[in-house]
Structures are given as structure tokens and as C-alpha cells.
Motif scaffolding. Sequence first.
Motif, PDB file in Angstrom:
ATOM      1  N   ILE A 106       0.728  -1.240  -0.129  1.00  0.00           N
ATOM      2  CA  ILE A 106       0.085   0.008   0.031  1.00  0.00           C
ATOM      3  C   ILE A 106       0.788   1.282   0.217  1.00  0.00           C
ATOM      4  O   ILE A 106       0.562   2.192  -0.806  1.00  0.00           O
ATOM      5  CB  ILE A 106      -0.995  -0.116   1.237  1.00  0.00           C
ATOM      6  N   MET A 107       1.994   1.338   0.813  1.00  0.00           N
ATOM      7  CA  MET A 107       2.878   2.572   0.726  1.00  0.00           C
ATOM      8  C   MET A 107       3.213   2.547  -0.525  1.00  0.00           C
ATOM      9  O   MET A 107       3.245   3.777  -1.360  1.00  0.00           O
ATOM     10  CB  MET A 107       3.720   2.425   1.817  1.00  0.00           C
ATOM     11  N   CYS A 140      -6.428   0.009   5.719  1.00  0.00           N
ATOM     12  CA  CYS A 140      -5.846  -1.095   5.213  1.00  0.00           C
ATOM     13  C   CYS A 140      -5.783  -2.373   5.840  1.00  0.00           C
ATOM     14  O   CYS A 140      -6.284  -2.584   7.013  1.00  0.00           O
ATOM     15  CB  CYS A 140      -4.172  -0.978   5.141  1.00  0.00           C
ATOM     16  N   LYS A 141      -6.139  -3.455   4.952  1.00  0.00           N
ATOM     17  CA  LYS A 141      -6.356  -4.868   5.888  1.00  0.00           C
ATOM     18  C   LYS A 141      -5.193  -5.839   5.231  1.00  0.00           C
ATOM     19  O   LYS A 141      -4.415  -5.365   4.091  1.00  0.00           O
ATOM     20  CB  LYS A 141      -7.488  -5.341   5.014  1.00  0.00           C
ATOM     21  N   HIS A 142      -5.256  -6.997   5.809  1.00  0.00           N
ATOM     22  CA  HIS A 142      -4.209  -8.038   5.566  1.00  0.00           C
ATOM     23  C   HIS A 142      -4.491  -8.358   4.101  1.00  0.00           C
ATOM     24  O   HIS A 142      -5.785  -8.476   3.806  1.00  0.00           O
ATOM     25  CB  HIS A 142      -4.184  -9.267   6.302  1.00  0.00           C
ATOM     26  N   HIS A 143      -3.784  -8.818   3.202  1.00  0.00           N
ATOM     27  CA  HIS A 143      -4.100  -9.185   1.683  1.00  0.00           C
ATOM     28  C   HIS A 143      -4.976 -10.243   1.652  1.00  0.00           C
ATOM     29  O   HIS A 143      -5.497 -10.511   0.527  1.00  0.00           O
ATOM     30  CB  HIS A 143      -2.757  -9.204   0.840  1.00  0.00           C
ATOM     31  N   LEU A 144      -5.042 -11.102   2.693  1.00  0.00           N
ATOM     32  CA  LEU A 144      -5.960 -12.343   2.505  1.00  0.00           C
ATOM     33  C   LEU A 144      -7.223 -12.031   3.479  1.00  0.00           C
ATOM     34  O   LEU A 144      -8.316 -12.714   3.157  1.00  0.00           O
ATOM     35  CB  LEU A 144      -5.613 -13.471   3.372  1.00  0.00           C
ATOM     36  N   LEU A 188     -10.470   1.657   0.783  1.00  0.00           N
ATOM     37  CA  LEU A 188     -10.348   0.428   1.606  1.00  0.00           C
ATOM     38  C   LEU A 188      -9.732  -0.919   0.470  1.00  0.00           C
ATOM     39  O   LEU A 188     -10.022  -1.141  -0.497  1.00  0.00           O
ATOM     40  CB  LEU A 188     -11.799  -0.149   1.866  1.00  0.00           C
ATOM     41  N   SER A 189      -8.599  -1.020   1.371  1.00  0.00           N
ATOM     42  CA  SER A 189      -7.846  -1.970   0.399  1.00  0.00           C
ATOM     43  C   SER A 189      -6.941  -2.997   1.184  1.00  0.00           C
ATOM     44  O   SER A 189      -6.654  -2.573   2.544  1.00  0.00           O
ATOM     45  CB  SER A 189      -6.612  -0.858  -0.175  1.00  0.00           C
ATOM     46  N   ASN A 190      -6.716  -4.098   0.597  1.00  0.00           N
ATOM     47  CA  ASN A 190      -5.959  -5.149   1.271  1.00  0.00           C
ATOM     48  C   ASN A 190      -4.723  -5.295   0.381  1.00  0.00           C
ATOM     49  O   ASN A 190      -3.951  -6.218   0.518  1.00  0.00           O
ATOM     50  CB  ASN A 190      -6.631  -6.550   1.339  1.00  0.00           C
TER      51      ASN A 190
END
Length: 356
Positions: free
Chosen positions: A33-34, A82-86, A110-112
Motif C-alpha cells: 500500500i505504501m 488497510c487490511k491484510h491481503h487475505l 479500503l484496500s488489502n
Amino acid sequence: MMDFKDQILQLAARAEKMLPQIQTEEATKNALIMPFIQIMGYDVFNPFEVNPEFIADIGIKKGEKVDYAIMKDGEPAILIECKHHLENLDPHNSQLFRYFHTTSAKFGLLSNGMVYRFYTDLVDKNKMDSTPFFEFKLSEIKDTEILELKKFHKSYFDVENITNTASELKYLNELKALLTREINAPSENFVAFFTKQVYPGAITAKVKEQFTPIIKKSFNQLISETISDRLKSALNQEKEKDEQEAVKIEENPESSLANIVTTDEELEGFLIVKSILRQFVDHRRIVYRDAQSYFAILLDDNNRKTICRLYLNNKKYLVVLDENKKEVKYEIQSIDEIFNYSEPLIDSIKRLEKKA
């Protein structure tokens, strides 16, 4: 320097490789994300542009934090959670949904790290919509989505402009999703609507049952034929272009070749590419053709089978053509850096072999 599209595609390619090593939400932020925020033109290390753990107070509940806030003129413009990618992206369970109305931000993201969902307040003013107006998956991002995403880039970001197109974009995406569902599994109403246009009798349950597979087949054939026609058109245009170039060279071969000088650096680059690819294809099939502006490396001495191009006259670039024959540029400082891009070169040769 790579353009915006190339940067996004490079992040997508890198992300796929990194996923097995990304075990936490914090790692998702740092690895996916960064870098995404940075590509969008914002300095992640400048709190006046990207404010980490931005505090958004909710009534008596103080100190609620959003992962990042993109700042504009001292005020939050985009809130990012941010959320964990899973992890599943559910806005109703998201802090973003709860504190959107407490700030002046017009957009929520909102993104993983792999899926990116952009929200605003189209339904109720100052209340974040439950469905995004724009969504894309990084690993499957399309050219049209890259164009929409570019509107959020720092250089082009304009709240009014995005707000004006958000409603159209939301309904456009919803209609595309609806049509996809209907084409894959036609509903009763869908079947009845199209059957009425061609069938003169009463639309009974039996007639609907008869027409359901016919309508599904009709749409699938239409899509296949449209794609086929476009491919034929593109190939014909390329063929005409090649023929025109061939005529020019035939008419005046000396003037076309007089200014072309194959340098030692170009030959060295050719040998590097050849050494990378010889384990995947017979090295004798890899040849070069020099031109005034670039040095082409081809498969089977066929200019429709371009493996890559080297631009070494001023700034140095390695260029690989993607599946749509669009140039993906990689800036290199020296010829040896071609080794750093073995994977795109291998992908290129595999695509060409697959087509053959």
C-alpha cells in the motif's frame, strides 16, 4: 523514467511474487500500500501529504485512527484503511465506514493491497456509500481502470471532477457486472425480454426454458465474433504498416540504412538477452535488426515476433511489448542491468511461443 501505467503494472508484477512473504497487516502496508501511495504521487514520508494513523474522533469515542489520510491544503482528502491481503473487504465492518462523516474527506479507500475500493457519498450526503463507485484488482488491472485511477494522482486530483464522474462510473460498473451475470446465467426477466423480440407466440415457461440456452449462446457468439473482428482489423493494420515500410525500403534502401550504425553496446545487449533466453528457445532463432531509433531483438527474424527493443542512443531503456503490444519501459543505467529484467524477457518469449 517509467510512466504511470508502467509503474502500476510493475507494482502488480512485484506484488504477486511478494504475497507468500507478507504475513501481517503491517507488512501489507509496507510492501503493497505504501508503494501504491508513492506511485500516486504522494510522499509517504511527508505528514503534510500522507498523514499516518490519522485521528478521527467519533462522538464520545475519542482517538479513533485511520491508517492513512491523503492531505490537501491541510485537510484530509482521501481516508485509507488497510487490511491484510487475505482479509475480506467489508465496508460495514470497517472503521472507514464509521468515521467517514467525521472528517472533511470526500473519498474513502479500503484496500488489502491487492483489491482497491474507492467510496464516496453518492446516496446520502456525508455518509459513505456501502458500495464502491470504483474498484479494481491490482493483478488484473485494465487500461480503462488505470485511466480512472490516474484521476487520483496528485498531479490530476480534483475533487469536483472525480465527484462528477463518480456516479456514472458506479452505475457503469454495476451495469457491466449485471450484464456479465445475465450472460453467464440468464434470469427469467432477461430471457423473457429478448424472447419477446423474436418469438411471436405466448412466452410460456416452456418457451423460456427453450430460449435460455439459445440467448446465452447468442451473447457468447456475439462476444467471440466481436473480439475476432477486432483482432483481424488490428492484424490487417499491422500488415499494411509493414508493407508500407517494406515499399519505402525497397524504393530507397540506401537512405534507410545509411544512418544505422550497430554499436558494440547494442551487440553486447543482444548477447545478454540471448544468454537469458537460450534455456527457453534455440539461440539460433534469436536475431537482431537495427533501426535508427532502436535496436530490435526478434524471434525467427520476424518483426511481428518482437522479444524486446533496446533504446541506447540517449537515456537507456529496455522495452518489452505486453500481450496488447504496448511498450513497457524499463530504464537501465548500463547494459548489465538487462539481467535484472530476465522475468519480463522470459514472459515475452513464452507469449510468442504460445501464440505460435
